[in-house]
Structure formats: structure tokens, C-alpha cells
Design a protein around this motif. Structure first.
Motif, PDB file in Angstrom:
ATOM      1  N   ASP A 248       0.825  -1.213   0.000  1.00 60.82           N
ATOM      2  CA  ASP A 248       0.000   0.000   0.000  1.00 60.82           C
ATOM      3  C   ASP A 248       0.857   1.261   0.000  1.00 60.82           C
ATOM      4  O   ASP A 248       0.529   2.243  -0.677  1.00 60.82           O
ATOM      5  N   ARG A 249       1.945   1.237   0.738  1.00 61.54           N
ATOM      6  CA  ARG A 249       2.798   2.431   0.817  1.00 61.54           C
ATOM      7  C   ARG A 249       3.403   2.752  -0.545  1.00 61.54           C
ATOM      8  O   ARG A 249       3.420   3.915  -0.972  1.00 61.54           O
ATOM      9  N   ALA A 250       3.869   1.718  -1.243  1.00 68.15           N
ATOM     10  CA  ALA A 250       4.451   1.935  -2.567  1.00 68.15           C
ATOM     11  C   ALA A 250       3.403   2.458  -3.546  1.00 68.15           C
ATOM     12  O   ALA A 250       3.692   3.320  -4.388  1.00 68.15           O
ATOM     13  N   ILE A 251       2.176   1.960  -3.437  1.00 73.29           N
ATOM     14  CA  ILE A 251       1.112   2.395  -4.340  1.00 73.29           C
ATOM     15  C   ILE A 251       0.767   3.863  -4.101  1.00 73.29           C
ATOM     16  O   ILE A 251       0.569   4.630  -5.050  1.00 73.29           O
ATOM     17  N   ARG A 252       0.706   4.270  -2.848  1.00 76.56           N
ATOM     18  CA  ARG A 252       0.380   5.673  -2.554  1.00 76.56           C
ATOM     19  C   ARG A 252       1.465   6.606  -3.080  1.00 76.56           C
ATOM     20  O   ARG A 252       1.182   7.744  -3.480  1.00 76.56           O
ATOM     21  N   GLN A 253       2.708   6.158  -3.079  1.00 75.59           N
ATOM     22  CA  GLN A 253       3.790   6.979  -3.619  1.00 75.59           C
ATOM     23  C   GLN A 253       3.759   6.995  -5.145  1.00 75.59           C
ATOM     24  O   GLN A 253       4.037   8.024  -5.772  1.00 75.59           O
TER      25      GLN A 253
END
Length: 588
Positions: free
Chosen positions: A531-536
Motif C-alpha cells: 500500500d505504501r508503494a502504491i500511494r507513492q
């Protein structure tokens, strides 16, 4: 409609007109009655004031509801007219089974629930792995989602988001993108979007998977005594995986291979012509990548003749002769125009004075190509199926001498450099380091092998593709066959295989080669992006679970519609008004 708020003054005006002042009576005997009347009038005044406020508020609520107000909040029963693009990822990875249920099943249910919130005033699009974006109403798109099956095509999530954003860019209504996906890491690519983006992805761990990553057939055609396949396994297996290998109509052979480590499997005894083949592993939670198809061609090696004075060519042919890839004979003539009825690979003559005689001989043979003007600029060949990007210092332009000349096999600077017609192959440069760096390159011997065994015979090597991907057809191709299906095509044009399988490339009555379409190897790796990579990567993106999709849709980019709440408020005020009015009449 907001001008109608002026009607709210009507109850006030009527209230002022209807005011009555009771007459003053000075009569000591009825002083008690006066006090009682004064208290009653006070209660009536309060009820009249309440009735005035309720009627005024009722008119205000009706006028506001008629004006269609909306606010940028969620949680209201309806929404303002909006634009919505729903992307449903039904690519190969969505067919993986976890806990007895396909990963894509809850995703499809979430898509149907999202569409159920739509109204006739909304603009809706559905985008999947197996087709372009389709617009329609709620019922039509819901039916598409309900019948959606796992596709063998790959969905690039970043490209899908960019396409959805381009669709919404032309909309005046507020819009948003709903991406419903298993969020496979290998399908994620960068994307910038102006429209609000909601990513719906499942929770829980992914299942392990093993698939057939690649099958290389090596140099073709194979000799009739057989050849070998190079197989690579993809996935996350901890140890060796059992393979079943078949090619050229021969019985299956078994082998073991570890993921990522190529293994050679020998296949012996072939029949002449193209034959199907394939490699498979034991079925697991993702079935679509458990088998990979290919094809091999069995044929006797070519028998050729060549000029020993062409040093580099003669050296390459001697290597092929030692490996059993060519034999001496008069089937193919290398370097010049051979006998009528035979096959020839023709280079430009070393002496330019001989060029005119060679062109006349080509014309008499019925060849639709001839050698044109010399070119001495430093160039590079355009990378293709037969030859990569190599330097070319000298060449002759290859020109069509008659209308309809086809058979372009390789180009330099966008111009024909190697062509084939009427059993004759023309090469624009001599195979000499002064003309091209090809004789000094590692691929020179395989190139000469291809010239003798495939190009001169009018055959092409096996080509690889993926469903939905684009493959350029050989220039002479007129039809593509796959089972009972036929496609009439134009040589040199792109072709997109609709599904996995073997597609035979036909020129007239001859099979030139085979296109093997298989699942993209990236689909075998089921790991999800975090999720963190997707938000970035897709900033800003809201990430939710499938169960919350219905409650969130039309809130990220749309505006909550207040008409419903205002009408309910008006109904409640009307009931209060009726109650107060009837009570006042009874007490009056």
C-alpha cells in the motif's frame, strides 16, 4: 429555483394580516376571565409563531430541494450526476485460487456493487484486460461484470489508469476512477492522474505458484533426428519442479528444473514439417501458466554450394558443416545467382561493372527486385527477427523492378537491405568487414545458418507473442490460421493473437512459420504491491477493501446530493405543520 425562496415571505405576510387584537372590556366582574383569556392568547401566540417558522422552513426546504444542491461530502443517500470509470482486473493472476475461491471473484462482486450505486444521470465506463473501455448504463455494465471471465491478456495497471484519466478529462461532471484489482506487483507501472483514484484490493496473503516461464527451440529447422528445448520455470518454488515435455508429435518426456535455471531437454525423431509442442508442470492454484505451447520444424539440412574465395562466408559454412547444419550440394547457391529452379542467396558483385549484367539476369529470372545506387554512409541495420543492429558501411539500395515486389526481410535506415522473391534472396551488402561488421559479430554463424536453412527456403523461425500483444508478420504473409479460425492479413502488418495457442503463418499455400502465443511470464509472479508503494506511485490514491467499495463510490470525486435529505425534511415539516394547525383550530 433559488429565486423561489422569496415564497418563504408568504406565511409571514399571512401571519401579519391574520393578527387580531381582542377588544378591551373594562368589567370588574369578569377580571378572572380576562386573565384566563390573556394566558390563552399567550399560548396561541407561541403556537402561531411555531407554525409560522415551520411553514417558512417547509417552503425553504422545497425550494432548496428543487435547486438540486450538492456538497463535497460522503454519507448522504444520493449523489450528484457524476462520471465514473471502473477498471476491473480480470488478467491471468485473478484466476489464482485462494481458500477455494478465485481471487477475482470478490473483485467482480465489488465492481457490481459499485455500479449498483449509479443513477441514470451518471456517465459510466468499464475497462478490463480483454478489451477497450466500454460505456453504458448501470444495467448493461453490470451484466458485463457478471459474465466477466479470466482473460489470458495482461493488464498494465498504470496504462489503464492513464486511459481512464484521459476519458474523464473530457467530462464536465465530477469524476473518479475505481481500480478493482489483485494489485499484482508485476502489473504495476507509474501513472499520473487528475481524477480522484480509489484502489480496491483484497486482503490476505497470496498463494505460491509455479509456471512455465519460457521455452526456447534453438536454431530451426531441426534435423529429422531431433533437437532440444531449453525450458525455464517461473514462480516461487523452493526446489526442483517436474516437467512434461513434448515436441514434433513425439511422446512426452519427463525432466526436473529449478525456478530460474534453464534446463535442456532432448527430443529425438521428427517428421518433416511444422509440429506442435509444449511444456507443462503439475496443476496448482494458478492453472493458466501451467502449460506453454511452442512448435518445431523438422527438415533435412540444406545442401549448398559457396565460393571458397569469400573467406568469412566460407569459414562460417565450414563451422556449420562440421556441426551437421549444412551439406554440400546444389539446393542453395551462396553468393551468386544459381541454377534455374534452385535457391540462391545473392550478394552485390565485388566489381561494380558486373552489376548491370546481374540485374538483367535477375529480371530474366522473374525476380521483382534489383540492385540500385551505392550508399557509403555509416549506418546500422534495424533490429529484427533475422539480424540485430549491426553496423553497415557500404551497401547497394534494393529497388523494386516490378510492381508488387514483396519479401522484405531486413532493413537499414528504413530501406530494404535483405529481400526474397521467386526463390532468390538479395543482400544489399557483401559479407565482408569492409561492408558490414556482421562477419565479425557473434551472431554471424547463426545468421548464415538462417540464410541457408530458412531464408533461402522461404521459411521463418518460430515467433513468440502474448494474447493482446502485437507481433509484426513476415512480409509475405497472406493468412493466419489457428484451428478453424482464419484471418486474412497484409504482410508486414501487426497481428494481435486473441488467445493462447499456435498461429500458423501462411503465404499462399505454404506455411512460412508459426506464432506461439502464451501467457506473459510476469503473470506467474503473484506477489502484491504494498500500500505504501502504491500511494507513492499513484499519489494521491485511496486504498480500501472490497467490502467498503459500495460505501465509498461517488464520494472521492463526486458531490453528495442533498435533494433526498431536503425532501425528507420537507415531509417531516409538513407533518409538524398539520399537527400544529389542527391543534390551533381546536383551541381557538
Amino acid at each position: 429555483m433559488l429565486l423561489g425562496l422569496g415564497a418563504a415571505a408568504i406565511p409571514i405576510i399571512l401571519h401579519l394580516i391574520a393578527r387580531r387584537r381582542p377588544p378591551t372590556v373594562i368589567f370588574p366582574a369578569v377580571r378572572y376571565l380576562v386573565d384566563t383569556a390573556r394566558e390563552h392568547q399567550r399560548r396561541l401566540r407561541i403556537r402561531n409563531l411555531l407554525l409560522l417558522l415551520v411553514r417558512t422552513a417547509l417552503i425553504v426546504a422545497l425550494m432548496l430541494a428543487a435547486s438540486g444542491p450538492s456538497v463535497p461530502i460522503s454519507g448522504v443517500p444520493g449523489h450528484a450526476p457524476s462520471a465514473l470509470v471502473v477498471i476491473v482486473d480480470n488478467s491471468v493472476s485473478s484466476g489464482a485460487v485462494a481458500g477455494g475461491t478465485a481471487v477475482g471473484e470478490p473483485l467482480r462482486r465489488a465492481a457490481a456493487e459499485v455500479l449498483s450505486r449509479a443513477t441514470p444521470e451518471d456517465a459510466l465506463w468499464l475497462l478490463t484486460a480483454d478489451g477497450p473501455a466500454r460505456s453504458g448504463d448501470r444495467k448493461t455494465l453490470t451484466g458485463m461484470v457478471d459474465s466477466l471471465a479470466v482473460s489470458s491478456m495482461r493488464l498494465d495497471l498504470g496504462a489503464a489508469i492513464r486511459q481512464a484519466d484521459a476519458i474523464l478529462a473530457g467530462e464536465e461532471r465530477p469524476g473518479e476512477i475505481f481500480l478493482i484489482t489483485d494489485l499484482q506487483r508485476t502489473a504495476v507501472s507509474p501513472a499520473a492522474t487528475e481524477a480522484p483514484l480509489v484502489v480496491v484490493r483484497p486482503e490476505g496473503d497470496v498463494v505460491s505458484n509455479v509456471g512455465v516461464g519460457s521455452v526456447a527451440t534453438g536454431t530451426q529447422p531441426w534435423q529429422l533426428d531431433g533437437g532440444g528445448l531449453i525450458v525455464t520455470i517461473a514462480g516461487d518454488a523452493d526446489g526442483p519442479v517436474a516437467l512434461s515435455v513434448a515436441a514434433g508429435g513425439r511422446p512426452e518426456r519427463q525432466a526436473l528444473a529449478a525456478p530460474g535455471v534453464p534446463v535442456a531437454v532432448a527430443v529425438t525423431g521428427l517428421t518433416p514439417g511444422w509440429g506442435p509442442g509444449g511444456v507443462s508442470v503439475d496443476p496448482d492454484e494458478l492453472r493458466a501458466d501451467d502449460r506453454r505451447v511452442t512448435a518445431v520444424r523438422g527438415a533435412p539440412v540444406a545442401r549448398g554450394t559457396w565460393n571458397p574465395a569469400d573467406l568469412h562466408l566460407a569459414t562460417a559454412v565450414q563451422v556449420l558443416e562440421a556441426d551437421g547444419r549444412v551439406r554440400r550440394g546444389n539446393e542453395v547457391t551462396l553468393g551468386g545467382l544459381g541454377r534455374v529452379g534452385g535457391l540462391s542467396v545473392v550478394f552485390p558483385p565485388a566489381d561494380p561493372a558486373e552489376l548491370g549484367a546481374l540485374n538483367r539476369a535477375l529480371g530474366r529470372r522473374g525476380v521483382a527486385w534489383r540492385f540500385g545506387d551505392p550508399v557509403t554512409a555509416a549506418e546500422r541495420s534495424d533490429s529484427g527477427a533475422l539480424v540485430g543492429a549491426v553496423g553497415v558501411a557500404r551497401r547497394y539500395r534494393l529497388e523494386r523492378s516490378t510492381a508488387g515486389g514483396t519479401g522484405i526481410l531486413a532493413t537499414v535506415g528504413g530501406e530494404p537491405w535483405m529481400v526474397r522473391h521467386a526463390g532468390v534472396v538479395l543482400l544489399g551488402s557483401r559479407l565482408d568487414p569492409e561492408w558490414t561488421e556482421l562477419p565479425l559479430a557473434a551472431e554471424f554463424v547463426p545468421f548464415v545458418d538462417a540464410l541457408i536453412n530458412r531464408v533461402a527456403r522461404g521459411e521463418v523461425a518460430l515467433r513468440e507473442g502474448t494474447p493482446g500483444g502485437t507481433v509484426l508478420l513476415p512480409d509475405r504473409t497472406t493468412e493466419v490460421h489457428s484451428g478453424e479460425r482464419r484471418w486474412t492479413v497484409e504482410g508486414g502488418a501487426p497481428f494481435s493473437p486473441p488467445a493462447t495457442g499456435l498461429y500458423y503463418l501462411v503465404a499462399g499455400f505454404d506455411t512460412m512459420g508459426v506464432l506461439a502465443a502464451n501467457v506473459d511470464v510476469r503473470e506467474s509472479y503473484l506477489e502484491r504491491a504494498g500500500d505504501r508503494a502504491i500511494r507513492q506511485l499513484w499519489h494521491p490514491a485511496r486504498i480500501i477493501e472490497p467490502e467498503r467499495a459500495r460505501d465509498v463510490v461517488f464520494a472521492a470525486g463526486a458531490r453528495g446530493d442533498l435533494r433526498g435529505p431536503l425532501l425528507w425534511l420537507a415531509l417531516a415539516l409538513a407533518l409538524v405543520e398539520v399537527g400544529l394547525a389542527s391543534l390551533r383550530k381546536r383551541e381557538a
